[in-house]
Design an enzyme around this catalytic site. Structure first.
Site, PDB file in Angstrom:
ATOM      1  N   CYS A   2      44.428  44.581  87.978  1.00  0.00           N
ATOM      2  CA  CYS A   2      45.345  45.611  88.458  1.00  0.00           C
ATOM      3  C   CYS A   2      44.827  46.953  87.953  1.00  0.00           C
ATOM      4  O   CYS A   2      44.286  47.068  86.859  1.00  0.00           O
ATOM      5  CB  CYS A   2      46.775  45.452  87.971  1.00  0.00           C
ATOM      6  SG  CYS A   2      47.546  43.916  88.481  1.00  0.00           S
ATOM      7  N   ARG A  27      39.671  46.636  90.861  1.00  0.00           N
ATOM      8  CA  ARG A  27      40.405  45.844  89.872  1.00  0.00           C
ATOM      9  C   ARG A  27      41.400  44.879  90.521  1.00  0.00           C
ATOM     10  O   ARG A  27      42.021  44.065  89.839  1.00  0.00           O
ATOM     11  CB  ARG A  27      41.145  46.763  88.900  1.00  0.00           C
ATOM     12  CG  ARG A  27      40.232  47.702  88.135  1.00  0.00           C
ATOM     13  CD  ARG A  27      41.043  48.603  87.239  1.00  0.00           C
ATOM     14  NE  ARG A  27      41.707  47.865  86.203  1.00  0.00           N
ATOM     15  CZ  ARG A  27      41.194  47.543  85.034  1.00  0.00           C
ATOM     16  NH1 ARG A  27      39.964  47.930  84.753  1.00  0.00           N
ATOM     17  NH2 ARG A  27      41.871  46.862  84.144  1.00  0.00           N
ATOM     18  N   TRP A  74      46.267  42.826  91.421  1.00  0.00           N
ATOM     19  CA  TRP A  74      45.641  41.511  91.506  1.00  0.00           C
ATOM     20  C   TRP A  74      46.729  40.544  91.052  1.00  0.00           C
ATOM     21  O   TRP A  74      47.135  40.554  89.895  1.00  0.00           O
ATOM     22  CB  TRP A  74      44.423  41.434  90.594  1.00  0.00           C
ATOM     23  CG  TRP A  74      43.657  40.151  90.762  1.00  0.00           C
ATOM     24  CD1 TRP A  74      42.733  39.858  91.720  1.00  0.00           C
ATOM     25  CD2 TRP A  74      43.755  38.984  89.939  1.00  0.00           C
ATOM     26  NE1 TRP A  74      42.256  38.591  91.552  1.00  0.00           N
ATOM     27  CE2 TRP A  74      42.860  38.025  90.469  1.00  0.00           C
ATOM     28  CE3 TRP A  74      44.500  38.639  88.814  1.00  0.00           C
ATOM     29  CZ2 TRP A  74      42.695  36.764  89.910  1.00  0.00           C
ATOM     30  CZ3 TRP A  74      44.342  37.382  88.263  1.00  0.00           C
ATOM     31  CH2 TRP A  74      43.444  36.454  88.802  1.00  0.00           C
ATOM     32  N   GLU A 494      30.547  33.997  96.001  1.00  0.00           N
ATOM     33  CA  GLU A 494      31.638  34.963  95.796  1.00  0.00           C
ATOM     34  C   GLU A 494      31.755  35.985  96.926  1.00  0.00           C
ATOM     35  O   GLU A 494      32.852  36.457  97.192  1.00  0.00           O
ATOM     36  CB  GLU A 494      31.527  35.664  94.440  1.00  0.00           C
ATOM     37  CG  GLU A 494      30.389  36.630  94.313  1.00  0.00           C
ATOM     38  CD  GLU A 494      30.356  37.318  92.945  1.00  0.00           C
ATOM     39  OE1 GLU A 494      31.408  37.605  92.391  1.00  0.00           O
ATOM     40  OE2 GLU A 494      29.234  37.564  92.466  1.00  0.00           O
ATOM     41  N   HIS A 510      19.183  13.769  89.692  1.00  0.00           N
ATOM     42  CA  HIS A 510      20.248  13.014  89.024  1.00  0.00           C
ATOM     43  C   HIS A 510      21.581  13.140  89.761  1.00  0.00           C
ATOM     44  O   HIS A 510      22.631  12.916  89.167  1.00  0.00           O
ATOM     45  CB  HIS A 510      20.389  13.483  87.568  1.00  0.00           C
ATOM     46  CG  HIS A 510      19.150  13.242  86.765  1.00  0.00           C
ATOM     47  ND1 HIS A 510      18.753  11.984  86.366  1.00  0.00           N
ATOM     48  CD2 HIS A 510      18.184  14.091  86.327  1.00  0.00           C
ATOM     49  CE1 HIS A 510      17.610  12.066  85.703  1.00  0.00           C
ATOM     50  NE2 HIS A 510      17.234  13.346  85.668  1.00  0.00           N
ATOM     51  N   LYS A 609      37.237  42.986  89.767  1.00  0.00           N
ATOM     52  CA  LYS A 609      36.066  43.324  88.959  1.00  0.00           C
ATOM     53  C   LYS A 609      36.312  43.080  87.476  1.00  0.00           C
ATOM     54  O   LYS A 609      35.441  42.653  86.746  1.00  0.00           O
ATOM     55  CB  LYS A 609      35.730  44.795  89.205  1.00  0.00           C
ATOM     56  CG  LYS A 609      34.494  45.276  88.500  1.00  0.00           C
ATOM     57  CD  LYS A 609      33.278  44.891  89.282  1.00  0.00           C
ATOM     58  CE  LYS A 609      31.995  45.321  88.620  1.00  0.00           C
ATOM     59  NZ  LYS A 609      30.894  44.459  89.063  1.00  0.00           N
TER      60      LYS A 609
HETATM   61  O1  M6R Z   1      33.136  42.492  82.949  1.00  0.00           O
HETATM   62  P1  M6R Z   1      32.526  41.185  82.568  1.00  0.00           P
HETATM   63  O2  M6R Z   1      31.067  41.200  82.579  1.00  0.00           O
HETATM   64  O3  M6R Z   1      33.085  40.632  81.277  1.00  0.00           O
HETATM   65  O4  M6R Z   1      33.021  40.191  83.708  1.00  0.00           O
HETATM   66  C1  M6R Z   1      32.764  38.819  83.644  1.00  0.00           C
HETATM   67  C2  M6R Z   1      32.824  38.211  85.029  1.00  0.00           C
HETATM   68  O5  M6R Z   1      34.104  38.336  85.558  1.00  0.00           O
HETATM   69  C3  M6R Z   1      31.815  38.877  85.975  1.00  0.00           C
HETATM   70  O6  M6R Z   1      30.525  38.812  85.438  1.00  0.00           O
HETATM   71  C4  M6R Z   1      31.821  38.216  87.355  1.00  0.00           C
HETATM   72  O7  M6R Z   1      31.420  36.895  87.264  1.00  0.00           O
HETATM   73  C5  M6R Z   1      30.893  39.001  88.271  1.00  0.00           C
HETATM   74  N1  M6R Z   1      31.479  40.243  88.660  1.00  0.00           N
HETATM   75  C6  M6R Z   1      30.537  38.218  89.476  1.00  0.00           C
HETATM   76  O8  M6R Z   1      29.574  38.890  90.233  1.00  0.00           O
END
Ligand code: M6R
Length: 614
Positions: A2, A27, A74, A494, A510, A609
């Protein structure tokens, strides 16, 4: 998640709020809303969907007022719909509030309030909190600032909130715990609030990053006052912002993700600038140099992170173990914290996070701190919570990453982690001068090599067109190319919503090999290195089952090129640095496939994000 914005000043609030919400939309984009105080009333406008849907919903009406708040959601409690959209109002309609976070004990508070006659219209925890504030005000006749403070003392959970009152157009109240909140202090008595500094930077560079359990009163006449939940007054610490406005715009690209992929030659340079001396063969990183003894005597390194950052951590495992001869464990932050792990005081915990706000990573840090470990943060967002919570750290300096899918953040993280591994290796005496010089020179050449790989864009676009309708995809790699396979698969799923899995190439036999048929694209990193021959065998195994091979190969390769359905050449580099170049075609591939499938590249469904809920 959010995004929240607020404005109190001399101008009209609405344009500032809408612009701010657009900046914060990464966000969350389940719903959007604003509330403005105007002539004794508080006008709330909100609806399901994006900020542009809110503008459509307003149908040309521009709400008036010089005090207002805005929210982009969100969803956590309750589905994304108009009613659950923020802002939420108190029962008497006097107060409006926006919230980022989760009130964990909301059900108990809600029950108590319902017994006292409160009626709720939404499914949200936020509405419960604003009713609690209203209830305290009516019971005790304290002012709103005090009522917010008292209410928050009863709350368990995470919050960044802003509250306004239709009876008082001169004040807004903000508070935070575990969710980020920044206050901008304008030169003309204007105040701005944002979940991060992006909605503020256009108006002022002077900001206060609120600390946990602080409540701020922003008053037109008396200015900014901050107290703790325990009612201790704090002196606001004003800092100067470093971000530039242009970095928040698309700059001629149609998508932020596309722009960010192309920014990588520059962002990698920004990352090692001032830290690496190619002529002398030295690395300078104050976060490591100032704690050299800890690194020299470390028992092991534990890396905690989520998503793409976790993949960068896996690359670092290879680097640290190979170059610095330090044992490394790489943990999903969310699993680590609930596992009752064994953490020693001579462990170093490296937390990797682009946003610096990820709730699981933050919680893992707190737990590791309690065990006495030294905590090192690798963050991109300057001033973020993680960067302020850790004992030391290194920024990645990639610049704002707006696309939800991480691209330049990943390569910047891997660059910083490479520098760290080299610096620690030098201090621990585990690397020869010759190898150190060689690796530093090679790292210095990576931006040019990334530039070269970006030239494969048309070829990648052509391949994307062939596989854009695949139902599944497999990504394979060995050694430090395995995390790149994971990252490639994550990028595809994603933003394109195609099911994809990343596997160590040798693990395919495997289990996943059962999936392979003529419909299955298999993306393989088959660059020159110690496992090259083994990967060639894995490719044969796929071909024998009629799978389609799309290989990333070192320029000049003949063997794999002869076997693959498509191959993309990347420049030769030291094996330990390959991830920095081999990930680029995968980023481009998922980008093109997403565009071709008509997906929302920058704001993929269900994602946000910055994941500030556990
Ligand atoms: O802000 P952060 O790096 O801690 O976020 C972690 C994940 O949410 C982030 O890396 C997410 O997997 C990517 N935005 C995906 O592309």
């Amino acid at each position: 998640m959010c995004g929240i914005v607020g404005y109190l000043g001399t101008g009209q609030a609405y344009p500032i709020l809408i612009k701010g919400l657009k900046r914060l939309e990464y966000r969350g984009y389940d719903s959007a809303g604003v509330a403005l105080v105007n002539q004794g009333s508080v006008d709330i406008h909100k609806c399901k969907g994006k900020v542009s849907d809110l503008e459509d919903h307003l149908n040309g009406v521009i709400p008036e007022g010089t005090l207002g708040i805005g929210h982009t959601r969100w969803a956590t409690h309750g589905p994304p719909n108009d009613i659950n959209a923020h802002p939420h109002a108190s029962g008497n309609g006097d107060l409006a509030m926006i919230h980022n976070g989760i009130i964990e004990n909301y059900a108990t508070i809600k029950e108590t309030l319902e017994n006292r006659g409160h009626v709720f219209v939404s499914d949200t925890d936020t509405e419960v909190l604003i009713h609690l504030i209203e209830d305290i005000q009516s019971k005790t006749s304290v002012d709103l600032f005090e009522a917010v403070r008292l209410a928050l003392a009863e709350v368990v959970g995470a919050y960044a909130i802003v509250v306004i009152d239709k009876k008082n157009p001169d004040r807004m109240i903000a508070a935070k715990k575990s969710s980020p909140l920044v206050i901008g202090v304008g030169s003309d008595g204007d105040y701005y609030i944002g979940s991060d500094a992006t909605p503020i930077v256009e108006y002022t560079k002077n900001v206060v990053y609120m600390e946990d359990e602080e409540v701020a009163l922003i008053d037109r006449n008396t200015g900014l006052k901050i107290v703790t939940i325990q009612n201790k007054e704090k002196v606001p610490y004003i800092q100067e912002l470093e971000i530039q406005l242009e970095t928040l715009e698309k700059g001629g690209y149609d998508y932020f993700m596309h722009k960010e992929i192309y920014e990588q030659p520059r962002s990698i340079i920004d990352c090692f600038r001032g830290r690496m001396n190619v002529q002398q063969g030295t690395i300078r990183m104050s976060g490591i140099d100032d704690h050299a003894e800890k690194w020299i005597n470390a028992r092991r390194v534990i890396i905690v992170a989520c998503g793409t950052s976790w993949h960068a951590g896996l690359v670092a495992e290879y680097l640290f173990e190979d170059i610095a001869r330090l044992p490394v464990e790489v943990e999903y932050a969310s699993e680590f914290r609930y596992r009752n792990p064994i953490i020693y005081e001579d462990d170093i915990v490296v937390a990797i996070s682009q946003s610096g706000e990820t709730a699981d990573t933050l919680a893992a840090i707190e737990m590791a701190k309690e065990h006495g470990a030294h905590i090192f943060g690798v963050c991109n967002v300057v001033g973020s919570t993680i960067s302020r919570t850790t004992h030391s750290g290194a920024y990645t300096h990639a610049g704002p990453e707006i696309g939800v899918a991480s691209t330049k953040a990943f390569t910047a993280q891997v660059t910083v982690l490479t520098l760290m591994a080299l610096s620690v290796a030098q201090k621990r005496g585990t690397i020869s001068d010759a190898r150190l010089h060689r690796l530093i020179a090679e790292l210095n050449s990576i931006p040019d090599k990334v530039e070269e790989v970006l030239k494969t864009n048309d070829q990648v676009e052509y391949i994307s067109d062939i596989y854009k309708n695949a139902g599944n995809a497999l990504y394979l790699g060995r050694g430090s190319s395995f995390p790149v396979a994971l990252e490639g698969a994550l990028k595809l799923k994603e933003i394109s919503y195609i099911h994809a899995e990343g596997y160590p190439a040798a693990e395919m036999k495997h289990g996943p090999i059962a999936l392979i048929d003529e419909e299955m694209p298999v993306f393989v990193i088959a660059t020159q290195g110690q496992s090259y021959e083994k990967v060639v065998s894995n490719i044969q195994e796929v071909k024998a089952r009629k799978g389609k091979i799309i290989a990333i190969v070192t320029e000049g390769d003949k063997t794999v090129k002869a076997m693959a359905d498509h191959s993309i050449e990347i420049p030769k580099t030291d094996e330990s640095l390959v991830p920095l170049v081999s990930v680029i075609p995968f980023q481009l591939l998922s980008f093109h496939i997403a565009v071709m499938r008509g997906c929302n590249v920058d704001q993929p469904r269900n994602l946000a994000k910055s994941v500030t809920v556990e």
